[in-house]
Design a protein around this motif. Sequence first.
Motif, mmCIF file in Angstrom:
data_model
loop_
_atom_site.group_PDB
_atom_site.id
_atom_site.type_symbol
_atom_site.label_atom_id
_atom_site.label_comp_id
_atom_site.label_asym_id
_atom_site.label_seq_id
_atom_site.Cartn_x
_atom_site.Cartn_y
_atom_site.Cartn_z
ATOM 1 N N SER A 107 46.909 48.807 40.795
ATOM 2 C CA SER A 107 47.746 49.969 40.941
ATOM 3 C C SER A 107 47.534 50.697 42.247
ATOM 4 C CB SER A 107 47.490 50.930 39.794
ATOM 5 O OG SER A 107 46.242 51.504 39.880
ATOM 6 N N THR A 108 46.343 50.903 42.692
ATOM 7 C CA THR A 108 46.185 51.614 43.954
ATOM 8 C C THR A 108 46.259 50.682 45.119
ATOM 9 O OG1 THR A 108 43.813 51.371 43.914
ATOM 10 C CG2 THR A 108 44.714 53.362 42.987
ATOM 11 N N SER A 109 46.254 49.424 44.854
ATOM 12 C CA SER A 109 46.318 48.495 45.954
ATOM 13 C C SER A 109 47.719 48.415 46.482
ATOM 14 C CB SER A 109 45.884 47.110 45.510
ATOM 15 O OG SER A 109 46.966 46.440 44.958
ATOM 16 N N THR A 110 47.860 47.589 47.483
ATOM 17 C CA THR A 110 49.172 47.405 48.079
ATOM 18 C C THR A 110 49.817 46.177 47.501
ATOM 19 O OG1 THR A 110 47.985 46.305 49.813
ATOM 20 C CG2 THR A 110 48.526 48.572 50.156
ATOM 21 N N ASP A 111 49.806 46.036 46.206
ATOM 22 C CA ASP A 111 50.233 44.804 45.561
ATOM 23 C C ASP A 111 51.667 44.873 45.120
ATOM 24 O OD1 ASP A 111 50.091 42.352 44.502
ATOM 25 O OD2 ASP A 111 48.918 42.872 42.772
ATOM 26 N N PHE A 138 55.110 56.259 40.517
ATOM 27 C CA PHE A 138 55.234 56.284 41.974
ATOM 28 C C PHE A 138 54.005 56.958 42.565
ATOM 29 C CE2 PHE A 138 56.085 59.493 45.279
ATOM 30 C CZ PHE A 138 56.202 58.652 46.383
ATOM 31 N N ARG A 139 53.455 56.356 43.617
ATOM 32 C CA ARG A 139 52.358 56.976 44.358
ATOM 33 C C ARG A 139 52.571 56.726 45.861
ATOM 34 N NH1 ARG A 139 48.778 59.965 41.088
ATOM 35 N NH2 ARG A 139 46.864 59.183 42.042
ATOM 36 N N ARG A 140 52.449 57.758 46.649
ATOM 37 C CA ARG A 140 52.417 57.599 48.110
ATOM 38 C C ARG A 140 50.938 57.490 48.489
ATOM 39 N NH1 ARG A 140 55.719 59.235 52.776
ATOM 40 N NH2 ARG A 140 54.358 59.632 54.577
ATOM 41 N N ILE A 141 50.554 56.327 48.988
ATOM 42 C CA ILE A 141 49.145 56.038 49.257
ATOM 43 C C ILE A 141 48.965 55.799 50.753
ATOM 44 C CG2 ILE A 141 47.173 54.576 48.691
ATOM 45 C CD1 ILE A 141 48.650 53.787 46.115
ATOM 46 N N ARG A 142 48.327 56.745 51.417
ATOM 47 C CA ARG A 142 48.073 56.565 52.848
ATOM 48 C C ARG A 142 46.868 55.661 53.048
ATOM 49 N NH1 ARG A 142 45.247 59.701 56.799
ATOM 50 N NH2 ARG A 142 44.936 61.363 55.272
ATOM 51 N N MET A 143 47.001 54.708 53.953
ATOM 52 C CA MET A 143 45.910 53.814 54.317
ATOM 53 C C MET A 143 45.185 54.372 55.538
ATOM 54 S SD MET A 143 47.834 50.148 54.001
ATOM 55 C CE MET A 143 48.397 49.520 52.423
ATOM 56 N N LEU A 144 43.876 54.409 55.492
ATOM 57 C CA LEU A 144 43.086 54.877 56.623
ATOM 58 C C LEU A 144 42.922 53.702 57.586
ATOM 59 C CD1 LEU A 144 40.446 57.031 54.711
ATOM 60 C CD2 LEU A 144 42.787 57.600 55.405
ATOM 61 N N LEU A 145 43.995 53.417 58.297
ATOM 62 C CA LEU A 145 44.059 52.187 59.088
ATOM 63 C C LEU A 145 43.064 52.171 60.238
ATOM 64 C CD1 LEU A 145 47.913 51.563 59.179
ATOM 65 C CD2 LEU A 145 46.184 50.437 57.752
ATOM 66 N N GLU A 198 37.464 41.188 54.077
ATOM 67 C CA GLU A 198 37.626 40.210 52.997
ATOM 68 C C GLU A 198 36.730 40.536 51.813
ATOM 69 O OE1 GLU A 198 38.933 36.248 55.573
ATOM 70 O OE2 GLU A 198 36.811 36.607 55.123
ATOM 71 N N ARG A 199 35.542 41.035 52.061
ATOM 72 C CA ARG A 199 34.633 41.378 50.965
ATOM 73 C C ARG A 199 35.103 42.631 50.227
ATOM 74 N NH1 ARG A 199 29.999 38.956 50.300
ATOM 75 N NH2 ARG A 199 28.894 40.831 49.568
ATOM 76 N N VAL A 200 35.759 43.530 50.919
ATOM 77 C CA VAL A 200 36.318 44.703 50.240
ATOM 78 C C VAL A 200 37.410 44.281 49.269
ATOM 79 C CG1 VAL A 200 37.649 46.821 50.568
ATOM 80 C CG2 VAL A 200 35.732 46.314 52.093
ATOM 81 N N ILE A 201 38.232 43.344 49.687
ATOM 82 C CA ILE A 201 39.338 42.890 48.843
ATOM 83 C C ILE A 201 38.888 41.823 47.857
ATOM 84 C CG2 ILE A 201 41.634 41.852 48.823
ATOM 85 C CD1 ILE A 201 41.530 44.663 50.008
ATOM 86 N N LEU A 227 37.868 49.408 47.875
ATOM 87 C CA LEU A 227 39.053 49.687 48.678
ATOM 88 C C LEU A 227 39.405 51.166 48.692
ATOM 89 C CD1 LEU A 227 41.406 48.497 50.336
ATOM 90 C CD2 LEU A 227 42.634 48.174 48.172
ATOM 91 N N SER A 228 38.985 51.907 47.666
ATOM 92 C CA SER A 228 39.345 53.318 47.555
ATOM 93 C C SER A 228 38.856 54.135 48.739
ATOM 94 C CB SER A 228 38.788 53.908 46.258
ATOM 95 O OG SER A 228 39.395 53.306 45.123
ATOM 96 N N ARG A 229 37.813 53.673 49.406
ATOM 97 C CA ARG A 229 37.297 54.409 50.568
ATOM 98 C C ARG A 229 38.287 54.410 51.721
ATOM 99 N NH1 ARG A 229 32.922 51.145 49.210
ATOM 100 N NH2 ARG A 229 33.150 49.869 51.099
ATOM 101 N N PHE A 230 39.270 53.528 51.672
ATOM 102 C CA PHE A 230 40.228 53.390 52.767
ATOM 103 C C PHE A 230 41.632 53.846 52.367
ATOM 104 C CE2 PHE A 230 36.830 50.311 53.221
ATOM 105 C CZ PHE A 230 36.415 50.525 54.531
#
Length: 439
Positions: free
Chosen positions: A4-8, A286-293, A305-308, A409-412
């Motif tokens: 759910s919080t991922s970009t899936d 619906f969620r707007r999820i900003r990525m800390l790119l 890769e280890r985070v995912i 992943l939540s840290r990002f």
Amino acid sequence: METSTSTDAADPSTDGAAGDATARRAPGLTRRTLLGTAGAGLVVGAGAGAATALAVERRDPGPPRAATGAGPGLGLAAVGFHGEHQAGILEPQQARVQLAAFDLAAGVGRDGVRTLLRRWSRTATRMAAGEPADEFENQIALDAGPCSLTVTFGFGASLFDRTGLADRRPAGLEPLPAFPADALDPARGDGDLFVQIGADDALVAVHALRVLQRQAAGTAALRWQMSGFARTPGATPGPMTGRNLMGQVDGTNNPRPDEDGFAAKVFVAAGGEQPAWLAGGSFLVFRRIRMLLDSWEGLPVDRQERVIGRRKSDGAPLGAAADAGERTPVDLAAQAADGSLAVPADAHIRVAAPAANGGAAMLRRGFSYHDGLLADGSPDAGLLFLAFQADPRKGFTPVQRKLARGDGLSRFLRHEASGLYAVPPGVSPDGYVGQTLFE
């Protein structure tokens, strides 16, 4: 990515939804043909023009068939508005999306909403076929065909109180709980009425939103609006799962329509806990999820890769053979050469796995967004997360709780807007969206 919080988001060419959508897609009539060749009669004279328009509007488009390839075929692809379920749920994900929520004007009651929904349904039917809107046509998409346009409507919890229908509000529409690290902006979430507009052409999607907004004037005002994008069909040599703004293959473990139990995960069943009017419908989170790119892109690839829990190159799970692909089953017991877990304990795919969440699953249709820079210079970019499910209390909520506690992943990520909507069932040719609720 799996959750759910991922970009899936589901990839239209690989998630199994394409077969279902093909049955609904047809070239139909386009704005180009209606306003160009046949539409020449519309400007010759009032009587002749009206007769020509009526004849074209009622013409049977013939048996459905799917457009193939890129180029002109993309413009011809059409998704019928009518069906058992609303369009925009099972169909292949389009390249562009417009999301919007509306709030009712003061004093607008049940009759006003019913009139608006009839109007919107009639207009969405025409636009999905590539025809010009019957009211407030603005010529933004004058040269385009249907471009796989879908318009999907939802009802927020507040709508039921404002229309005197609190006794018909679904149990699954109870407010989402607060999750750790949420930073939600109420002005960019919720709303009485929700609209998801997908299309393979940006102008077609914007055209639809502008028309619906103008038709709502006096009844409902725009509360918030957001734009998103995904990979354009035909952009890759062959069918491939898309990637998100983190560069990850995105959509691997989305439930597929050909799987056993798919409908029970996504659609409300008749005779259950939810009200009868919602049978065949769904719930949308619906969620707007900003990525800390900036932070994410500062990590070396092996750390990403280890985070995912997956290889970035091909989406295969960590610990899999070199020739494995993204569909290779994840072995959560696999070990690395040093004896540690190949998929780390806080890896996204481990924490989000259905087996670790009581089998909870959702049909995700996420779109990327990039809205420039924030005041600190960081990208205002990430994911417009959309997830359809039979009951968010058994889908999104328990999964998100677990992710918020233990997902690396939540840290990002930063959740910055949220909404929950009841999505009514599909529309018959002589009906309108939400008719099962309002009548």
